[in-house]
Design a protein around this motif. Structure first.
Motif, PDB file in Angstrom:
ATOM      1  N   SER A   1     -12.356  -1.509  -5.541  1.00  0.00           N
ATOM      2  CA  SER A   1     -12.368  -0.051  -5.552  1.00  0.00           C
ATOM      3  C   SER A   1     -12.846   0.480  -4.212  1.00  0.00           C
ATOM      4  N   THR A   2     -12.473   1.715  -3.892  1.00  0.00           N
ATOM      5  CA  THR A   2     -12.873   2.333  -2.641  1.00  0.00           C
ATOM      6  C   THR A   2     -13.078   3.819  -2.847  1.00  0.00           C
ATOM      7  N   SER A   3     -13.895   4.406  -1.988  1.00  0.00           N
ATOM      8  CA  SER A   3     -14.144   5.850  -2.049  1.00  0.00           C
ATOM      9  C   SER A   3     -13.358   6.588  -0.978  1.00  0.00           C
ATOM     10  N   ALA A   4     -12.223   6.054  -0.586  1.00  0.00           N
ATOM     11  CA  ALA A   4     -11.405   6.686   0.448  1.00  0.00           C
ATOM     12  C   ALA A   4     -11.044   8.108   0.056  1.00  0.00           C
ATOM     13  N   TYR A   5     -11.088   9.008   1.045  1.00  0.00           N
ATOM     14  CA  TYR A   5     -10.777  10.420   0.785  1.00  0.00           C
ATOM     15  C   TYR A   5      -9.296  10.600   0.493  1.00  0.00           C
ATOM     16  N   ILE A   6      -8.442   9.907   1.230  1.00  0.00           N
ATOM     17  CA  ILE A   6      -7.003  10.022   1.021  1.00  0.00           C
ATOM     18  C   ILE A   6      -6.612   9.203  -0.199  1.00  0.00           C
ATOM     19  N   PRO A   7      -5.899   9.790  -1.160  1.00  0.00           N
ATOM     20  CA  PRO A   7      -5.491   9.035  -2.345  1.00  0.00           C
ATOM     21  C   PRO A   7      -4.468   7.961  -2.000  1.00  0.00           C
ATOM     22  N   TYR A   8      -4.614   6.797  -2.611  1.00  0.00           N
ATOM     23  CA  TYR A   8      -3.714   5.682  -2.329  1.00  0.00           C
ATOM     24  C   TYR A   8      -3.668   4.755  -3.538  1.00  0.00           C
ATOM     25  N   SER A   9      -2.700   3.832  -3.522  1.00  0.00           N
ATOM     26  CA  SER A   9      -2.619   2.725  -4.477  1.00  0.00           C
ATOM     27  C   SER A   9      -2.286   1.471  -3.689  1.00  0.00           C
TER      28      SER A   9
ATOM     29  N   LEU B   1      -3.652   4.348   5.776  1.00  0.00           N
ATOM     30  CA  LEU B   1      -4.148   5.697   5.552  1.00  0.00           C
ATOM     31  C   LEU B   1      -4.280   6.472   6.855  1.00  0.00           C
ATOM     32  N   ASN B   2      -4.556   5.786   7.946  1.00  0.00           N
ATOM     33  CA  ASN B   2      -4.666   6.453   9.235  1.00  0.00           C
ATOM     34  C   ASN B   2      -3.327   6.951   9.747  1.00  0.00           C
ATOM     35  N   LYS B   3      -2.248   6.473   9.197  1.00  0.00           N
ATOM     36  CA  LYS B   3      -0.920   6.966   9.566  1.00  0.00           C
ATOM     37  C   LYS B   3      -0.566   8.187   8.719  1.00  0.00           C
ATOM     38  N   SER B   4      -1.544   9.020   8.501  1.00  0.00           N
ATOM     39  CA  SER B   4      -1.338  10.218   7.700  1.00  0.00           C
ATOM     40  C   SER B   4      -0.437  11.197   8.432  1.00  0.00           C
TER      41      SER B   4
ATOM     42  N   ASN C   1       1.380  14.283  -5.425  1.00  0.00           N
ATOM     43  CA  ASN C   1       1.377  13.174  -6.390  1.00  0.00           C
ATOM     44  C   ASN C   1       0.057  12.405  -6.396  1.00  0.00           C
ATOM     45  N   GLU C   2      -1.016  13.066  -5.947  1.00  0.00           N
ATOM     46  CA  GLU C   2      -2.296  12.354  -5.844  1.00  0.00           C
ATOM     47  C   GLU C   2      -2.839  11.908  -7.201  1.00  0.00           C
ATOM     48  N   LYS C   3      -2.408  12.544  -8.301  1.00  0.00           N
ATOM     49  CA  LYS C   3      -2.861  12.117  -9.617  1.00  0.00           C
ATOM     50  C   LYS C   3      -2.314  10.746  -9.999  1.00  0.00           C
ATOM     51  N   GLU C   4      -1.269  10.290  -9.295  1.00  0.00           N
ATOM     52  CA  GLU C   4      -0.702   8.973  -9.551  1.00  0.00           C
ATOM     53  C   GLU C   4      -1.431   7.871  -8.788  1.00  0.00           C
ATOM     54  N   ALA C   5      -2.340   8.262  -7.893  1.00  0.00           N
ATOM     55  CA  ALA C   5      -3.063   7.281  -7.075  1.00  0.00           C
ATOM     56  C   ALA C   5      -4.106   6.547  -7.914  1.00  0.00           C
ATOM     57  N   THR C   6      -4.184   5.236  -7.739  1.00  0.00           N
ATOM     58  CA  THR C   6      -5.182   4.442  -8.458  1.00  0.00           C
ATOM     59  C   THR C   6      -6.506   4.360  -7.712  1.00  0.00           C
ATOM     60  N   LYS C   7      -6.468   4.562  -6.388  1.00  0.00           N
ATOM     61  CA  LYS C   7      -7.643   4.442  -5.523  1.00  0.00           C
ATOM     62  C   LYS C   7      -8.302   3.075  -5.680  1.00  0.00           C
ATOM     63  N   GLN C   8      -7.465   2.070  -5.815  1.00  0.00           N
ATOM     64  CA  GLN C   8      -7.959   0.702  -5.915  1.00  0.00           C
ATOM     65  C   GLN C   8      -6.854  -0.258  -5.484  1.00  0.00           C
ATOM     66  N   CYS C   9      -7.261  -1.475  -5.221  1.00  0.00           N
ATOM     67  CA  CYS C   9      -6.309  -2.526  -4.873  1.00  0.00           C
ATOM     68  C   CYS C   9      -6.342  -3.578  -5.973  1.00  0.00           C
TER      69      CYS C   9
ATOM     70  N   VAL D   1       0.839  -1.198   0.000  1.00  0.00           N
ATOM     71  CA  VAL D   1       0.000   0.000   0.000  1.00  0.00           C
ATOM     72  C   VAL D   1       0.873   1.247   0.000  1.00  0.00           C
ATOM     73  N   LYS D   2       0.465   2.250  -0.758  1.00  0.00           N
ATOM     74  CA  LYS D   2       1.119   3.558  -0.742  1.00  0.00           C
ATOM     75  C   LYS D   2       0.067   4.637  -0.578  1.00  0.00           C
ATOM     76  N   ARG D   3       0.264   5.518   0.388  1.00  0.00           N
ATOM     77  CA  ARG D   3      -0.627   6.669   0.524  1.00  0.00           C
ATOM     78  C   ARG D   3       0.026   7.845  -0.203  1.00  0.00           C
ATOM     79  N   HIS D   4      -0.754   8.526  -0.997  1.00  0.00           N
ATOM     80  CA  HIS D   4      -0.236   9.619  -1.807  1.00  0.00           C
ATOM     81  C   HIS D   4      -0.498  10.960  -1.139  1.00  0.00           C
ATOM     82  N   THR D   5       0.334  11.924  -1.445  1.00  0.00           N
ATOM     83  CA  THR D   5       0.181  13.282  -0.935  1.00  0.00           C
ATOM     84  C   THR D   5      -0.445  14.154  -2.016  1.00  0.00           C
ATOM     85  N   SER D   6      -0.698  15.399  -1.666  1.00  0.00           N
ATOM     86  CA  SER D   6      -1.306  16.316  -2.631  1.00  0.00           C
ATOM     87  C   SER D   6      -0.409  16.547  -3.840  1.00  0.00           C
TER      88      SER D   6
END
Length: 492
Positions: A362-370, A429-432, A340-348, A333-338
């Motif tokens: 797929s997920t509707s998580a607010y924090i961008p991730y891959s 994601l909670n380790k933001s 590089n958020e365009k690189e986030a897939t928002k899916q596993c 898992v990778k959490r993305h920042t503002s």
């Protein structure tokens, strides 16, 4: 040796078959992509445990088709099919194109060869109906594959035929028993048989050694530049009248990276696409190449890049192993920042042994991730294979409606798998960086298995109540890649 020739079987006064059979239609939407997936999957399944499987895609031309013994009979059959249905609104144009292709003096072809595999075992005793050769040459919807092997539906072979302008493929092999052999197969359409009122062909023909459509022992001569050396075991697929399209090399490379990133990075697979090497040492260079990336859709390129970063241990990757019914799964898992958020897939992405991507959640998580979930060899991988569609792109639990006990068992495994995926992504994601970051919605996953009903647990707790302690792995930054120049022919 027998009477080497084409033979098109009759239908016993039964069904008439057109060009668009169900087996062929399955792969018509994305022919090159389907070809890349099916070929590499079959080659990995046939590995001989002596190193990474190597697969080579090589375009070549037959400059004088008239010198080959198979050409005249194939041309005659295509012409007979054309004469029978040339006025058909559905098939007339397709048959006209096939007639044009087969009557040209030159023929575009694609050779696909694998190495470090067992070859088509059973070709020397082709009457055994439970061998790789028999199922490839004469099976449809049958397969001898068991366990967690990639394929099991027995129709993937038709991906090769849909990329042929004349629906014709030759299979050749050198087996681990040092047997050379080959056979030609054409999937055309039914046409009337002379002097047999009402009797038609099935449309399927074999270029074999005798009336029983046995294979021809010995080496096939099609690509003059290619010859298998002693103990260079494997299988060759020759696609005659290859439907070459612009940038076909990049299309195949992209699909291989998207579907087999884990297999390549784990050194299960190496690929050569008309001179471009795709292995774990060249992936970053290919991804960073502007000619390659510009030819892909943004979403596909993002997904390929994300898989590479996650599986190769790029910056900021969290990883942990879990178990479902003693089957090891690995989460990345990778959490993305503002920035590089365009690189986030928002899916596993979900990858099943032998390390082929199947689907994703797929997920509707607010924090961008891959994220990526790798399901290693074991019972879960075997169970999920039972409910895969023929294209190996989805898990569909309703395929087990006739086996309620197994259906219930796999539902429970799916629930546990989804809980692990959900919980681990939420923990990461909670380790933001900011404790104030809103992660509401992080656990709203769609089920990985296409159910149309109740699959996928409602709660976000692991099935065994495990509390996850997340540690940041040691990061190995990849070295800066050189720019890879790929010309219009896919050459480096």
């Amino acid at each position: 040796m027998g009477d080497i020739n084409w033979r098109f079987m009759d239908n016993g006064y039964g069904r008439e078959y057109g060009l668009g059979t169900g087996d062929m239609e399955t792969f018509l939407k994305h022919p090159l992509e389907s070809l890349a997936r099916e070929i590499c999957q079959n080659s990995i399944d046939a590995q001989n445990k002596k190193g990474a499987v190597r697969v080579e895609f090589k375009r070549f031309e037959i400059v004088d088709v008239n010198k080959y013994p198979w050409h005249e009979g194939l041309k005659e059959e295509i012409n007979r099919c054309y004469e029978y249905k040339k006025d058909s609104k559905k098939e007339g144009n397709a048959l006209r194109l096939m007639k044009t292709i087969v009557e040209q003096p030159t023929l575009k072809c694609l050779r696909i060869s694998d190495f470090n595999t067992t070859g088509l075992k059973g070709i020397e005793n082709n009457k055994d109906d439970d061998t790789p050769y028999y199922n490839l040459a004469k099976g449809s919807g049958v397969s001898e594959k068991t366990g967690s092997e990639g394929g099991s539906k027995g129709i993937g072979k038709f991906a090769s035929f849909v990329t042929s302008g004349i629906n014709t493929v030759f299979y050749a092999t050198k087996t681990v028993d040092n047997i050379d052999g080959y056979i030609g197969i054409a999937n055309l359409r039914s046409r009337p048989i002379d002097n047999q009122e009402g009797l038609k062909t099935t449309g399927v023909g074999y270029f074999g050694s005798d009336q029983k459509n046995d294979p021809i022992l010995g080496e096939v001569q099609l690509d003059d530049s290619f010859h298998r050396k002693a103990e260079e075991y494997g299988t060759d697929v020759y696609i005659l009248g290859f439907k070459e399209r612009k940038n076909w090399e990049n299309t195949i490379i992209a699909k291989i990276l998207e579907s087999f990133m884990a297999a390549i990075l784990y050194d299960y697979l190496q690929v050569n696409v008309d001179g471009v090497i795709v292995d774990k040492t060249t992936i970053q260079e290919i991804i960073n190449n502007n000619d390659f990336s510009s030819g892909l859709g943004k979403r596909l390129y993002r997904d390929i890049k994300a898989q590479y970063e996650l599986l190769s241990g790029g910056e900021g990757i969290y990883t942990k192993d879990f178990f479902v019914n003693e089957n090891k799964i690995s989460m990345f898992v990778k959490r993305h920042t503002s920035s590089n958020e365009k690189e986030a897939t928002k899916q596993c992405v979900l990858i099943r042994y032998p390390y082929m991507k199947i689907t994703y959640t797929s997920t509707s998580a607010y924090i961008p991730y891959s994220a990526v979930c790798v399901i290693h060899d074991g019972k879960l991988a075997q169970d999920l294979k039972l409910i895969e569609n023929p294209q190996h792109t989805a898990w569909e639990i309703k395929r087990l409606d006739d086996d309620p006990d197994k259906k219930r068992e796999i539902k429970n495994e799916d629930k546990e798998l989804n809980n692990i995926i959900t919980d681990y992504i939420k923990e990461v994601l909670n380790k933001s960086m900011s404790a104030k970051t809103d992660v509401e919605g992080a656990g709203e996953f769609l089920p990985a298995i296409d159910t149309g009903d109740e699959l996928g647990g409602e709660n976000n707790q692991n099935a065994q109540g495990t509390k996850f302690e997340i540690s940041t792995p040691k990061i190995n930054l990849p070295s800066k890649a050189k720019t890879l120049k790929i010309n219009n022919n896919g050459k480096v």
